[in-house]
Scaffold this active site. Structure first.
Site, PDB file in Angstrom:
ATOM      1  N   GLU A  35      57.338  28.345  19.812  1.00 39.58           N
ATOM      2  CA  GLU A  35      56.944  27.036  20.363  1.00 39.58           C
ATOM      3  C   GLU A  35      55.746  27.190  21.299  1.00 39.58           C
ATOM      4  OE1 GLU A  35      60.666  24.370  21.349  1.00 39.58           O
ATOM      5  OE2 GLU A  35      61.204  26.494  21.320  1.00 39.58           O
ATOM      6  N   TYR A  36      55.800  28.246  22.098  1.00 45.52           N
ATOM      7  CA  TYR A  36      54.705  28.494  23.035  1.00 45.52           C
ATOM      8  C   TYR A  36      53.400  28.697  22.268  1.00 45.52           C
ATOM      9  CZ  TYR A  36      51.936  30.482  26.806  1.00 45.52           C
ATOM     10  OH  TYR A  36      50.943  30.702  27.721  1.00 45.52           O
ATOM     11  N   SER A  82      35.486  50.777  52.911  1.00 47.55           N
ATOM     12  CA  SER A  82      36.705  51.570  52.700  1.00 47.55           C
ATOM     13  C   SER A  82      37.354  51.764  54.069  1.00 47.55           C
ATOM     14  CB  SER A  82      36.378  52.882  52.021  1.00 47.55           C
ATOM     15  OG  SER A  82      35.356  53.526  52.711  1.00 47.55           O
ATOM     16  N   GLU A 113      50.754  47.130  56.445  1.00 46.58           N
ATOM     17  CA  GLU A 113      50.985  46.858  55.014  1.00 46.58           C
ATOM     18  C   GLU A 113      51.092  48.176  54.268  1.00 46.58           C
ATOM     19  OE1 GLU A 113      47.246  45.057  54.069  1.00 46.58           O
ATOM     20  OE2 GLU A 113      47.500  43.545  55.631  1.00 46.58           O
ATOM     21  N   LYS A 115      49.933  50.768  51.560  1.00 50.63           N
ATOM     22  CA  LYS A 115      48.610  50.977  50.979  1.00 50.63           C
ATOM     23  C   LYS A 115      48.782  51.168  49.477  1.00 50.63           C
ATOM     24  CE  LYS A 115      44.357  53.541  51.559  1.00 50.63           C
ATOM     25  NZ  LYS A 115      44.201  53.971  50.173  1.00 50.63           N
ATOM     26  N   GLU A 175      44.244  44.484  45.701  1.00 51.92           N
ATOM     27  CA  GLU A 175      44.345  45.651  44.836  1.00 51.92           C
ATOM     28  C   GLU A 175      44.994  45.249  43.518  1.00 51.92           C
ATOM     29  OE1 GLU A 175      43.108  48.065  46.755  1.00 51.92           O
ATOM     30  OE2 GLU A 175      43.647  49.978  45.822  1.00 51.92           O
ATOM     31  N   LYS A 294      46.261  47.176  60.614  1.00 54.77           N
ATOM     32  CA  LYS A 294      45.129  46.297  60.919  1.00 54.77           C
ATOM     33  C   LYS A 294      45.365  45.568  62.238  1.00 54.77           C
ATOM     34  CE  LYS A 294      44.265  45.582  56.045  1.00 54.77           C
ATOM     35  NZ  LYS A 294      44.372  44.712  54.874  1.00 54.77           N
ATOM     36  N   CYS A 436      80.470  80.442  27.496  1.00 56.37           N
ATOM     37  CA  CYS A 436      79.437  80.714  28.499  1.00 56.37           C
ATOM     38  C   CYS A 436      79.887  80.167  29.849  1.00 56.37           C
ATOM     39  CB  CYS A 436      78.126  80.064  28.066  1.00 56.37           C
ATOM     40  SG  CYS A 436      76.817  80.237  29.278  1.00 56.37           S
TER      41      CYS A 436
HETATM   42  C1  9MJ Z   1      45.518  48.642  50.147  1.00 57.41           C
HETATM   43  N1  9MJ Z   1      44.842  49.492  49.383  1.00 57.41           N
HETATM   44  O1  9MJ Z   1      46.683  48.387  49.911  1.00 57.41           O
HETATM   45  C2  9MJ Z   1      43.284  47.318  52.534  1.00 57.41           C
HETATM   46  N2  9MJ Z   1      44.826  47.995  51.234  1.00 57.41           N
HETATM   47  O2  9MJ Z   1      41.813  46.233  54.073  1.00 57.41           O
HETATM   48  C3  9MJ Z   1      45.378  47.154  52.146  1.00 57.41           C
HETATM   49  N3  9MJ Z   1      43.525  48.099  51.491  1.00 57.41           N
HETATM   50  C4  9MJ Z   1      41.997  47.117  53.122  1.00 57.41           C
HETATM   51  N4  9MJ Z   1      44.418  46.720  52.952  1.00 57.41           N
HETATM   52  C5  9MJ Z   1      40.505  46.281  54.417  1.00 57.41           C
HETATM   53  N5  9MJ Z   1      46.685  46.805  52.195  1.00 57.41           N
HETATM   54  C6  9MJ Z   1      39.880  47.195  53.631  1.00 57.41           C
HETATM   55  C7  9MJ Z   1      40.839  47.737  52.804  1.00 57.41           C
END
Ligand code: 9MJ
Length: 678
Positions: A35-36, A82, A113, A115, A175, A294, A436
């Protein structure tokens, strides 16, 4: 005419968007695939006939269009910086000190957070519509990957906010990553097709985004987390003034942000956050390589500014490296429950990701060949989460040619029986069976393990002694043990000896499914054992079944069926099984032929991670018991099966008073179904 076509297109678009949401976000499809597809093709046909009416947020834009000759360059309005790294408490303290001094503040609030280890991208939304997606590139100029990014379902093509309430231009950074499960599945099918296998999820995400043909990207399991704003033109509605509030705003507008984001008040709390995320890391469905810290206030971020490569207001607190260099000192061969010989690398001890590693698995002879490994080689070891470390490669240029060859034994290192490797199998096995000592120990451990006969108090060390002292040669012997005999063992006082004897007596009362599982037949796990017991209802019926009859059982394919018949064909083995069964009281499930369905008419929902089987297996089991399995909770749901880390579905079930079965309670229930007698 064109108005009605446009209305028709609008209607199709809305329907498809709603179905997409049900499918991708709620995990509860509302229409069949067919259907989709029909609706989808109708919209595609109209868009082809009336290109001027085609909208850039149309669901047809997610499947990939014309291939590109190359990616265009896009300059970033604001450089994509970066992050500088910190690796320990002292680095973190120094970062915090610099921040506080520059801001002339005693203490600064941070937003933390995970990464994400993926590919950084910039997404531009103009009046709420996605108009551009670019890679980071060199930070100043990226590549236009808009067509590819449109295929990613977690990235909204239009923000969930009224155009007058959203910024005129919003640049979101985040990301793109490939979840671990999707990565494994992608590699498994690539391997089968003889195509390229990716080394890790990050490479797989990068490779998928770098496709000039977005139809390929559309087939890749990619996902996204937003983590910052780029250059925005706010318009009538000002943007929030803290980083955390900005993320919350993005989430509200339909851009996924990471749930583990947390605001903390000081560096000690940052450390606690770091430790907490590190322990959760192995259970996450995506790769992370640290946490990002941050400064939460945007005013403070602006005041701090940036140096050439990186902002002064943020830092990446990296997890310890998961790889390290060391030397292979020896290879030993361990014998498993089914006689499988596993080569184990004995390494010069080395810290990998904060843990001292001195052993690593080498899997099998093929793996040793693939690595080209020799004794004395310098090697790279990798440790991921709580899995067994593995040797990933040899550092060839450090070879001295004094390295020795690794010889796979032709006789079992434990019992001297010949080692056999069947044609087409990667695994070599000791042919000694229960003669064994190593296989005996493993067989007894398995027999008494939690999901088998669950003999409380029969730990590894006890099994080891029982076999070494030749008090137990096979599972049957366990039941002849007396407290007097046991008291002679190390770590065994009179009380624990008596307890073990009564635990063994108790274990004699068990279910057919547990017994089948306890035998340790190759390829027969708990779920298959449950299915076999439910289907045949008695041990003799299972023994009597031929390959064809066995394949009639849900979940049993040719390989499992052959293992079962082979197992019961061995006369010695068969008589051992019958002797054991005669000693035990086996209760069979209330069903033969899989026809009785106690959950008939019920609708179940699953959530969270199950420990005892996969979700697919649990779904098959529920269906076999007669239940319908749905993806979303409603007042009509009969029950929720909740694994670990159950999230919003649990909350919803609670609010709707839907009964919640924790996983342990669910298995207890399944076991109780089995105990019901005819
Ligand atoms: C990642 N890679 O999860 C930033 N990042 O913020 C998070 N990268 C970032 N923040 C500013 N959670 C530049 C990069």
């Amino acid at each position: 005419m064109s108005k009605s076509v446009s209305q028709q297109m609008q209607q199709l678009k809305q329907m498809l968007l709603a179905h997409n949401q049900a499918y991708y976000e709620l995990d509860a499809p509302t229409v069949s695939d067919h259907e989709y597809d029909t609706l989808f093709r109708q919209l595609q046909a109209l868009e082809a006939a009336y290109p001027e009416l085609k909208q850039s947020d149309s669901p047809t834009q997610r499947v990939g269009g014309q291939a590109l000759a190359k990616f265009e360059s896009v300059p970033h309005r604001q450089p994509m910086l970066s992050l500088d790294n910190v690796f320990d408490r002292a680095d973190l303290a120094a970062f915090n000190k610099r921040v506080c001094e520059r801001l002339s503040q005693e203490q600064v609030e941070y937003c933390c957070e995970p990464k994400i280890d993926g590919i950084a991208v910039s997404l531009t939304y103009e009046q709420g519509v996605l108009t551009m997606a670019a890679t980071r590139g060199d930070g100043r100029v990226g590549e236009n990957i808009t067509d590819n990014v449109r295929t990613i379902h977690s990235i909204p093509l239009r923000l969930a906010v009224e155009p007058e309430q959203c910024p005129l231009r919003l640049e979101v950074r985040g990301e793109i990553f490939m979840p671990k499960a999707g990565f494994e599945a992608l590699n498994a099918s690539a391997l089968q097709a003889g195509a390229k296998v990716f080394a890790n999820p990050r490479n797989a995400a990068g490779g998928s985004l770098r496709q000039l043909d977005s139809k390929i990207t559309a087939q890749r399991p990619l996902s996204f987390f937003a983590y910052a704003l780029g250059e925005c033109v706010a318009g009538a509605m000002p943007l929030p003034t803290t980083h955390a509030a900005q993320l919350a705003c993005l989430q509200e507008w339909g851009l996924p942000t990471n749930k583990m984001t947390a605001v903390v008040a000081n560096p000690e709390a940052v450390l606690a956050y770091y430790e907490d995320v590190m322990t959760q890391r192995p259970r996450l469905d995506y790769e992370i390589d640290g946490v990002v810290i941050k400064v939460n206030s945007i005013v403070d971020q602006v005041a701090l500014g940036a140096v050439a490569r990186a902002p002064r207001w943020a830092v990446a607190f990296k997890f310890p490296a998961q790889e390290a260099l060391t030397r292979l000192e020896a290879v030993e061969f361990q014998v498993g429950r089914t006689g499988a010989l596993t080569p184990v690398a004995r390494l010069q001890p080395v810290l990998v990701g904060g843990v001292m590693v001195s052993n690593a698995t080498l899997h099998n002879a093929d793996e040793i060949k693939r690595l080209g490994l020799r004794l004395g080689d310098e090697v790279v070891v990798h440790r991921a989460g709580d899995v067994i470390p593995k040797v990933v490669r040899v550092v060839q240029h450090h070879r001295t040619e004094a390295e020795g060859f690794i010889v796979f034994p032709s006789q079992c290192p434990v019992c001297d029986s010949p080692v056999q490797r069947l044609a087409g199998e990667a695994i070599a096995r000791c042919s000694g069976g229960l003669r064994c000592q190593a296989q005996r120990k493993e067989a007894i451990r398995h027999f008494s393990s939690r999901h088998a006969l669950d003999v409380v108090g029969l730990g590894d060390k006890i099994v080891e002694q029982l076999v070494d002292k030749e008090m137990v040669a096979a599972p049957l012997d366990l039941f002849q043990l007396t407290a007097e005999q046991l008291v002679g063992l190390e770590r065994m006082g009179p009380k624990s000896a008596a307890n073990l004897v009564s635990a063994l007596a108790e274990a004699r009362q068990t279910t057919l499914a547990r017994f089948i599982y306890a035998l340790g037949i190759r390829e027969v796990g708990t779920t298959t054992a449950l299915h076999l017991a439910a289907h045949f209802g008695s041990l003799e019926a299972i023994i009597a079944a031929d390959v064809e009859a066995l394949q009639g059982v849900s979940d049993v394919g040719e390989v499992v069926a052959e293992q079962l018949t082979r197992y019961f064909q061995d006369p010695q083995q068969l008589s051992m099984v019958r002797d054991l069964a005669a000693l035990l009281t086996l209760t069979a499930p209330p069903t033969t032929g899989g026809s009785v369905q106690p959950l008939l008419g019920q609708t179940w929902v699953m959530t969270g991670t199950l420990s005892r089987c996969s979700r697919d297996e649990a779904k098959a089991l529920l269906q076999r018991l007669g239940a319908k399995v749905s993806g979303s909770i409603s007042s009509k749901t009969s029950a929720l099966l909740a694994g670990e880390k159950a999230g919003s579905k649990r909350t919803k079930a609670e609010s709707l008073a839907v009964p919640i079965y924790e996983e342990s309670a669910f298995w207890a229930y399944v076991d109780s179904l089995e105990r019901l007698e005819d």
